[in-house]
Design an enzyme around this catalytic site. Structure first.
Site, PDB file in Angstrom:
ATOM      1  N   SER A  50      -2.348  -7.480  -4.055  1.00 54.86           N
ATOM      2  CA  SER A  50      -2.231  -8.906  -4.437  1.00 54.86           C
ATOM      3  C   SER A  50      -1.052  -9.568  -3.706  1.00 54.86           C
ATOM      4  O   SER A  50      -0.033  -9.884  -4.312  1.00 54.86           O
ATOM      5  CB  SER A  50      -2.111  -9.074  -5.951  1.00 54.86           C
ATOM      6  N   GLY A  73       2.804   3.199  -4.897  1.00 51.14           N
ATOM      7  CA  GLY A  73       2.681   3.979  -6.125  1.00 51.14           C
ATOM      8  C   GLY A  73       1.984   3.255  -7.262  1.00 51.14           C
ATOM      9  O   GLY A  73       2.025   3.698  -8.408  1.00 51.14           O
ATOM     10  N   LYS A  74       1.311   2.174  -6.966  1.00 51.44           N
ATOM     11  CA  LYS A  74       0.663   1.385  -8.022  1.00 51.44           C
ATOM     12  C   LYS A  74      -0.413   2.200  -8.748  1.00 51.44           C
ATOM     13  O   LYS A  74      -0.475   2.194  -9.977  1.00 51.44           O
ATOM     14  CB  LYS A  74       0.021   0.111  -7.426  1.00 51.44           C
ATOM     15  N   SER A  75      -1.258   2.889  -7.981  1.00 46.18           N
ATOM     16  CA  SER A  75      -2.358   3.636  -8.613  1.00 46.18           C
ATOM     17  C   SER A  75      -1.810   4.771  -9.465  1.00 46.18           C
ATOM     18  O   SER A  75      -2.266   4.998 -10.597  1.00 46.18           O
ATOM     19  CB  SER A  75      -3.306   4.183  -7.536  1.00 46.18           C
ATOM     20  N   SER A 114       0.851  -1.196   0.000  1.00 47.37           N
ATOM     21  CA  SER A 114       0.000   0.000   0.000  1.00 47.37           C
ATOM     22  C   SER A 114       0.887   1.247   0.000  1.00 47.37           C
ATOM     23  O   SER A 114       1.857   1.334   0.754  1.00 47.37           O
ATOM     24  CB  SER A 114      -0.872  -0.029   1.264  1.00 47.37           C
TER      25      SER A 114
END
Ligand code: SF4
Length: 450
Positions: A344, A276-278, A273
């Site tokens: 994930s 920086g994925k989003s 979380s």
């Protein structure tokens, strides 16, 4: 009924003896019109194997289950897992009496009269359902009970009046579990707790060492069958049509993979979380959306719209990931770049999603969005990492809940030391190297900024 047709059905059974289940199912589905072959599964390991076989071979089986309303919670969860894993729908056929109340002081129907209970909850709904089919597939094996010992691969089901197909009739339990392990077929976790044969929760108990596998069903009673597979079953022709065509030797064991619209792939961003994925997914969308649709499956949005109600247990997290994988696969099959941005956390589930995508011919790119917890805690404006590290938050991934980093990701980006544009460029380079992106296809950082 004609003698000729009776002989044909018997000969068909002999021809199919010794064939692999995929060959048998291919022959059967080819012999009847589309939609006329049903498969009733109770989610035992045999049923799960047949779901796996049918899904791999893309056979047009109408898969359904009789929901008695008294199944184990684990069975309902397995139902969801199979649907997500194989991208198919297993129809619910509800028992009319499933929700009938029990009068105060009265014994529940499975104690008062289990034969009647099975008749109402299982046999009658199945009979009504089978009226729509010419043949039904079951997962029974000959060595399970005396009633099943004489099962042919195909036979006339006297009780329900249609052709009955038993592709696993000749298999042993060891054959079933060998297939489960080889193909990582989902099965009920109750098997690990001593449940060998699993039916309705009130009538199923674990079995001890050396006990017959079905000893846990209706324990203490002579009853060992619910009535769905009771004899006699005599060879008789399907009425009135169609007559199966006994051509198993020329039937393919599987159909070739579907061809998909060109250009689709899955870009699977995994990481903690706040890593920086989003942000990466949005910039990637801007970079990639020049020649193909790009869709983002963001973890937070998915939990609002697709996975509402799921919690944060391992099972729920896995279900969430499988759902994301399922939708991503659908998008990619139709030419979209599906960018997923979800933690994930479990490697096995990510690998499962990858396997399914690759089985479908969908390129899968796993991107590990890496940043150490210390860096994430330092930039966490909500203070969640601080709370988790202080023990105030449970099930916080990477601190109080597991995160399994990919062992062999396709791409690693270090968002604690790279700029977003640098990370995006690393990913685009990989896509070009894989042939998923032609030179000049993506917008540059300058073009994205303008
Ligand atoms: S298995 Fe038990 S609960 Fe289920 S239908 Fe039969 S008697 Fe009823």
């Amino acid at each position: 009924m004609s003698a000729r047709t009776r002989e044909e059905l018997a000969r068909w059974a002999r021809d199919l003896e010794g064939k692999e289940p995929a060959e048998i199912l291919s022959a059967v589905t080819a012999a009847f019109p589309p939609g006329r072959v049903g498969f009733a599964t109770g989610f035992g390991p045999e049923g799960c194997v047949l779901v796996d076989v049918a899904a791999r071979a893309r056979l047009p089986l109408d898969v359904f289950t009789i929901d008695t309303g008294t199944l184990f919670p684990e069975t309902y969860a397995l139902w969801n897992r199979l649907e997500a894993r194989y991208g198919l729908s297993i129809r619910r056929v509800a028992s009319a009496t499933a929700d009938a109340p029990v009068a105060d002081g009265a014994a529940p129907p499975w104690e008062a009269d289990p034969d009647r209970c099975c008749e109402l909850r299982k046999v009658l709904p199945l009979r009504a359902e089978l009226a729509r089919f010419d043949a039904w597939v079951t997962a029974i094996r000959r060595d399970q009970t005396a009633d099943r010992a004489g099962a042919a691969i195909v036979e006339w089901d006297e009780r329900f009046g249609l052709v009955k197909v038993n592709p696993l009739a000749a298999w042993s339990s060891a054959d079933v579990w060998r297939h489960v392990r080889a193909h990582e077929v989902p099965t009920s976790p109750l098997h690990d707790q001593g449940y060998a044969s699993i039916g309705c929760a009130p009538c199923t108990t674990p079995v001890g060492a050396g006990e017959d596998p079905r000893a846990g069903r209706w324990r203490g009673r002579a009853k060992k069958e619910c009535g769905l597979h009771a004899r006699p079953v005599a060879l008789r022709p399907p009425t009135p049509t169609p007559t199966p065509t006994p051509t198993p030797t020329s039937t393919p064991t599987s159909t070739p993979p579907r061809s998909f619209a060109r250009g689709g792939f899955i870009l699977w961003l995994t990481g903690l979380s706040g890593a920086g994925k989003s942000t990466l997914s949005r910039v990637l969308q801007a970079a990639l959306a020049t020649e193909r649709p790009v869709e983002i499956l963001d973890g937070d949005e998915v939990r609002t719209y697709l996975s509402a109600g799921l919690g944060f247990s391992k099972e729920d997290r896995d279900t969430n990931v499988r759902r994301i994988g399922f939708v991503a696969r659908l998008l990619a099959r139709n030419g979209a770049a599906a960018v997923t941005a979800a933690i994930s956390p479990y490697a096995e589930t990510r690998n499962e999603v990858r396997s399914l995508a690759e089985r479908d011919g969908v390129p899968f790119v796993e991107v590990f969005v890496s940043a150490p917890v210390a860096a994430l805690a330092a930039r966490d404006v909500k203070g969640l990492y601080r709370k988790a590290l202080a023990g105030e938050l449970t099930r916080f991934t990477g601190v109080s809940d597991p995160y399994e980093p990919p062992e062999r990701p396709d791409v690693v980006v270090r968002t604690d030391v790279e700029t977003i544009d640098e990370s995006v460029e690393t990913i685009l380079e990989h896509l070009r190297a894989r042939g998923l992106l032609r030179p000049g296809d993506a917008r540059t950082a300058e073009e994205r900024a303008s």
